[in-house]
Design an enzyme around this catalytic site. Structure first.
Site, PDB file in Angstrom:
ATOM      1  N   HIS A 173     -10.165   2.708   0.714  1.00 23.48           N
ATOM      2  CA  HIS A 173      -9.046   2.393  -0.113  1.00 23.48           C
ATOM      3  C   HIS A 173      -9.008   0.671   0.244  1.00 23.48           C
ATOM      4  O   HIS A 173      -8.374   0.120  -0.698  1.00 23.48           O
ATOM      5  CB  HIS A 173      -7.732   3.030   0.000  1.00 23.48           C
ATOM      6  CG  HIS A 173      -7.484   2.972   1.459  1.00 23.48           C
ATOM      7  ND1 HIS A 173      -7.890   4.120   2.448  1.00 23.48           N
ATOM      8  CD2 HIS A 173      -6.729   2.027   2.246  1.00 23.48           C
ATOM      9  CE1 HIS A 173      -7.031   3.777   3.647  1.00 23.48           C
ATOM     10  NE2 HIS A 173      -6.482   2.468   3.572  1.00 23.48           N
ATOM     11  N   LYS A 205       0.974  -1.110  -0.135  1.00 22.55           N
ATOM     12  CA  LYS A 205      -0.008   0.077   0.049  1.00 22.55           C
ATOM     13  C   LYS A 205       1.043   1.260   0.114  1.00 22.55           C
ATOM     14  O   LYS A 205       1.728   1.110   0.809  1.00 22.55           O
ATOM     15  CB  LYS A 205      -0.789  -0.067   1.166  1.00 22.55           C
ATOM     16  CG  LYS A 205      -1.857   1.199   1.229  1.00 22.55           C
ATOM     17  CD  LYS A 205      -2.705   1.148   2.389  1.00 22.55           C
ATOM     18  CE  LYS A 205      -3.453  -0.098   2.788  1.00 22.55           C
ATOM     19  NZ  LYS A 205      -4.271  -0.258   4.079  1.00 22.55           N
ATOM     20  N   CYS A 236      -9.938  10.499   3.902  1.00 23.27           N
ATOM     21  CA  CYS A 236      -9.842   9.329   3.871  1.00 23.27           C
ATOM     22  C   CYS A 236     -10.893   8.619   4.623  1.00 23.27           C
ATOM     23  O   CYS A 236     -10.989   8.994   6.121  1.00 23.27           O
ATOM     24  CB  CYS A 236      -8.600   8.514   4.264  1.00 23.27           C
ATOM     25  SG  CYS A 236      -8.464   6.753   4.191  1.00 23.27           S
TER      26      CYS A 236
HETATM   27 FE1  FES Z   1      -8.331   5.896   2.136  1.00 25.74          FE
HETATM   28 FE2  FES Z   1      -8.998   6.754  -0.139  1.00 25.74          FE
HETATM   29  S1  FES Z   1      -7.079   6.701   0.533  1.00 25.74           S
HETATM   30  S2  FES Z   1     -10.380   6.265   1.138  1.00 25.74           S
END
Ligand code: FES
Length: 75
Positions: free
Chosen positions: A56, A23, A52
Site C-alpha cells: 500500500h 492513510k 498486507c
Molecule cells: Fe497493505 Fe494492501 S493494505 S498491502
C-alpha cells in the site's frame, strides 16, 4: 482471444473515504484470535493477499491514494 492487462496501480482505489487522513487504517480488538496481530490488505496490491505486505505504501505514493490495512488485534 487476447488477454487484456489493466495496470491497476495507476489509479487510486479510494475515491472518497476519509481522504483528509494520510492513510486509512482501522483496528479491531478481538478476544479469540490465535495470533496477537493479523494485518489484512485493503488496497488489493498485496503479493500475500489477503494479508498486507506493505505494498500500500508504493500504491499510495504512485497514486496519491491513502489506503491502509485492517489490523486485527488480540485482546
Ligand atoms: Fe497493505 Fe494492501 S493494505 S498491502
Amino acid at each position: 482471444k487476447p488477454m487484456v492487462v489493466v495496470k491497476a496501480e495507476a489509479q487510486p482505489i479510494n475515491p472518497e473515504i476519509r481522504k483528509s487522513e494520510e492513510k486509512v487504517v482501522d483496528s479491531v480488538v478481538v478476544s479469540e484470535l490465535s495470533k496477537p496481530l493479523t494485518v489484512y490488505c485493503r488496497c488489493w496490491r498485496s503479493g500475500t493477499f489477503p494479508l498486507c505486505d506493505g505494498s500500500h505504501v508504493k500504491h499510495n505514493k504512485a497514486t496519491g491514494d491513502n489506503v491502509g490495512p485492517l489490523l486485527l488485534k488480540k485482546q
